[in-house]
Write an enzyme that holds these catalytic residues in place. Structure first.
Site, mmCIF file in Angstrom:
data_model
loop_
_atom_site.group_PDB
_atom_site.id
_atom_site.type_symbol
_atom_site.label_atom_id
_atom_site.label_comp_id
_atom_site.label_asym_id
_atom_site.label_seq_id
_atom_site.Cartn_x
_atom_site.Cartn_y
_atom_site.Cartn_z
ATOM 1 N N HIS A 1 0.781 -1.158 0.173
ATOM 2 C CA HIS A 1 0.159 -0.040 -0.119
ATOM 3 C C HIS A 1 0.885 1.341 0.029
ATOM 4 C CE1 HIS A 1 -3.465 2.553 1.566
ATOM 5 N NE2 HIS A 1 -2.274 3.182 2.125
ATOM 6 N N GLU A 2 1.792 1.299 0.804
ATOM 7 C CA GLU A 2 2.619 2.602 0.896
ATOM 8 C C GLU A 2 3.487 2.608 -0.212
ATOM 9 O OE1 GLU A 2 1.728 4.466 3.033
ATOM 10 O OE2 GLU A 2 0.911 3.213 4.484
ATOM 11 N N HIS B 1 1.659 4.258 -3.192
ATOM 12 C CA HIS B 1 1.377 5.633 -2.921
ATOM 13 C C HIS B 1 2.452 6.493 -3.934
ATOM 14 C CE1 HIS B 1 -1.940 6.258 -0.205
ATOM 15 N NE2 HIS B 1 -1.384 5.962 0.700
ATOM 16 N N GLU C 1 -6.196 6.491 -1.881
ATOM 17 C CA GLU C 1 -5.903 5.375 -0.941
ATOM 18 C C GLU C 1 -6.326 3.960 -1.588
ATOM 19 O OE1 GLU C 1 -4.309 5.540 1.957
ATOM 20 O OE2 GLU C 1 -4.065 7.834 1.849
ATOM 21 N N ASP D 1 -4.668 0.546 -1.828
ATOM 22 C CA ASP D 1 -5.125 -0.556 -1.327
ATOM 23 C C ASP D 1 -5.180 -1.846 -2.508
ATOM 24 O OD1 ASP D 1 -5.650 0.298 1.057
ATOM 25 O OD2 ASP D 1 -7.649 0.590 0.805
HETATM 26 ZN ZN LIG Z 1 -2.305 5.412 2.358
#
Ligand SMILES: [Zn+2]
Length: 691
Positions: free
Chosen positions: A532-533, A536, A593, A597
């Site tokens: 997830h990070e 980003h 976000e 995900d």
């Molecule tokens: Zn996030």
């Protein structure tokens, strides 16, 4: 402005509302064919032995149509949100609860006057906060000198002078100031001005006209009135003052950007000279402001919303001294109420209760643990990692980052919508992406007085010290090793301008990571967080920054056009989900976000597949295949329940989707999930795919 992208903000929200979204594809496999959670597999491995909780599941649910219920149904049925919480998750909050108890133990030991100066500092701060009778005895006395100054303002110039003094004290009103990385040279800090000055959580709370929002504003006006009365204003003045505050804040809200507008990095970066600031808002003495805050003005200042400064100028001209006195007093009280005597604490909680639905206040020790962590994060953090962060979790997290990063590299090489130049620049960004795990390499120190007798003044000195340390960065080079979260924090973030991911010790705990859990389970839980990070860095915002963290386009136009089509698919998908009946998610607010995900679970799964080719045959547990264990771990990491008030607030303000959709929305787009549970393939035009 903090450009970082965390895993969750403050807290997460969940919804039991039924979704009409794409997860409702008919199941190809009847639920009865899914093995029962309790049954051990042929080799005797149970779900518990791999790190999953069979009692959290509802194996009678159909994983193809409601995987969230399948993974979390048992937990949802038996879990009650604690009275002093607005939301509760099986992961974040359970870990936080354990962490809090450990921090309490450390702080109680530290408050017995130990020889070590760091321990003595956190111990004294905590003990002063815990001394409720002393705090109550002081009443509003700690802020009395500031309130007296607020009562004396007479014109725009005196408002500007007091605002400057309050900003130096870490009391924010009118607008915010902080160091920001220069958008064109991310290695240097410049000063940044951001919109601010509101008492309600969102500018739309002042402007929307639905019944719920009108009721919220009515409560807020009463709340401001009661706070002003507590601060010593006569009843009539408090009543009028509250009306003045609402009007003044509504004017500021009107000039503010929306949350969706704030997701456009190019729009948020406007470098202006101080001379230009003077043109936009001449009623505010900018030269005196920066001088008092010791901020050099030789280089430009970044302004997130130039239009907001024009709005502020209009308010400074329009509003009279009585309204400003009320506004200044209100923000002094609002900002410090939780450190003052019981009537202030109770009134602050009354507002929070209306916003989040939380039934009871947190126990004083929990509030004092949080206050110590906020004031002296690196001192408390050192004690915490010494007892709670085993070296093995750091090694495991490093291995996870390498595996996920490799998976993203492979993914990049196979994406059909990429071209060679953009692909190579994406690789360059991936290679430059750094990561920090556990705790900072250098601990910060704190030079301010901690008085055992005045908690509120300690908290104010901590803030003033922090503001001065932050603003002293302006004009200096950026330290890429610096942390924006304390080590016990149960969260993680990616910073696009530093192009790095940060995983505090607090998040590397069960059920996210457990040395005893199977690899598939750790990958489904914390591996998804790492993915997830990392994603980003390539979401709709992160993708606008280059490998060095500069806001610079590195995309070939046709590839960028295809990328935008792909992200539009995600925005449409999540816009159909409902947080509460009739309350849809904002697909644009949550876009970054949701992309993260989707990428997170896909990359973690790819990493699992990569380990499998080199190791022994996968082990089934409780009748569940290794792939199924992976997806169950991902689902169970996000089991969550929230109060309806909190659901509503989060749907309006939180860039993260409710946990239920973080699971179901992501898995709806993953053919490997459908395969693992024999759900049958979904039509290709119903599947979103970005990274
Ligand atoms: Zn996030």
């Amino acid at each position: 402005m903090r450009p970082s992208h965390s895993l969750l903000i403050g807290a997460v929200s969940a919804s039991l509302a039924c979704s009409g979204g794409p997860t409702s594809t008919p199941a190809a496999t009847p639920a009865a064919e899914v093995p029962s959670a309790a049954a051990p597999s042929a080799d005797g491995a149970t779900l518990e032995s791999v790190g999953l909780d069979p009692l959290a599941m509802d194996s009678s649910a159909n994983p193809c149509t409601d995987f969230y219920r399948f993974a979390c149904g048992g937990w949802l049925d038996k879990t009650e949100i604690p009275a002093d919480e607005a939301t509760w998750t099986r992961s974040f909050h359970e870990i936080r609860k354990r962490n809090e108890l450990e921090l309490k133990r450390l702080l109680e030991a530290a408050s017995q006057a130990p020889a070590d100066p760091n321990a003595r500092a956190i111990g004294t701060f905590y003990a002063a906060c815990m001394d409720e009778s002393l705090v109550n005895g002081l009443g509003a006395q700690p802020i009395a000198p500031l309130l007296a100054k607020a009562a004396q303002v007479k014109d725009a110039a005196s408002v500007a002078r007091l605002t400057t003094e309050l900003h130096a004290a870490g009391i924010w009103l009118l607008f915010d100031v902080s160091p920001v990385q220069d958008p064109t040279d991310a290695s240097r800090w410049i000063a940044g001005l951001d919109q601010g000055g509101l008492g309600l959580p969102d500018r739309d709370h002042y402007l929307r006209d639905d019944e719920q929002t009108r009721a919220l504003r009515a409560f807020y006006t009463g709340h401001v009135e009661r706070m002003l009365a507590l601060a010593g204003l006569p009843a009539a003045a408090a009543k009028q003052g509250a009306l003045d505050v609402l009007r003044l804040e509504t004017e500021l809200a009107t000039a503010s950007k929306t949350r969706v507008e704030r997701r456009d990095p190019k729009g948020m970066f406007n470098r202006l000279s101080v001379a230009r600031l003077r043109e936009l808002a001449p009623a505010f003495d900018w030269r005196a402001y920066f001088e008092k805050l010791s901020v050099p003005t030789s280089s430009d200042v970044n302004v997130t919303a130039p239009h907001f400064l024009e709005g502020m100028q209009a308010v400074l001209k329009r509003e009279g001294p009585a309204a400003w006195r009320a506004y200044l007093a209100w923000h002094i009280v609002r900002s410090t109420a939780r450190t003052l005597s019981q009537p202030f604490v109770d009134e602050a909680f009354a507002m929070e209760q209306v916003l989040t639905g939380q039934a009871e206040q947190k126990a004083r020790w929990r509030r004092c643990v949080a206050a110590t962590d906020a004031a002296l994060p690196d001192l408390l953090g050192q004690s915490y990692v010494a007892t709670s962060f085993a070296g093995e979790s750091k090694t495991a997290a490093e291995g996870m980052v390498h595996a996920i990063s490799t998976a993203f590299g492979h993914e990049l090489d196979t994406l059909d919508w990429m071209d060679a130049p953009t692909r190579s620049r994406a690789h360059e960004k991936l290679d430059a992406m750094a990561y920090l795990i556990g705790y900072p390499s250098k601990w910060k120190t704190y030079e301010f007085e901690i008085d055992p007798k005045t908690y509120s003044s300690n908290a104010l000195r901590a803030r003033a010290f922090d503001v001065a340390r932050e603003l002293a960065k302006v004009g200096k080079p950026v330290d890429r090793e610096e942390w924006q979260m304390s080590p016990p924090t149960v969260n993680a973030y990616y910073d696009p301008q530093r192009n790095h991911m940060v995983f505090p010790a607090g998040v590397l705990q069960p059920p996210f990571y457990d040395v005893k859990s199977a690899a598939a389970v750790n990958l489904g839980a914390v591996g998804m967080v790492v993915g997830h990070e990392l994603t980003h860095g390539f979401d709709d915002e992160g993708s606008q920054y280059d490998a060095q963290g500069n806001l610079k386009n590195w995309w070939e136009q046709p590839v960028n056009d295809r990328f935008k089509q792909k992200t539009a698919c995600v925005a449409d998908q999540y816009s159909k989900y409902e947080a509460l009946p009739g309350l849809k998610l904002n697909g644009q607010l949550t876009l970054g976000e949701n992309i993260a995900d989707l990428g997170g679970v896909k990359l973690a799964y790819a990493a699992l597949r990569a380990t499998r080719s080199s190791e022994a045959a996968p082990v089934a547990a409780g009748g569940y295949s290794e792939d199924q264990q992976f997806f169950l771990a991902m689902g169970q990491a996000w089991c969550a329940k929230s109060r309806p008030e909190f659901e509503r607030l989060m749907a309006q303000t939180n860039p993260h989707s409710p946990p239920r959709y973080r699971v179901q929305g992501a898995l709806a787009n993953l053919p490997e999930f459908a395969e693992a549970f024999a759900c049958g393939a979904r039509p290709e035009d119903q599947v979103c795919s970005v990274w």
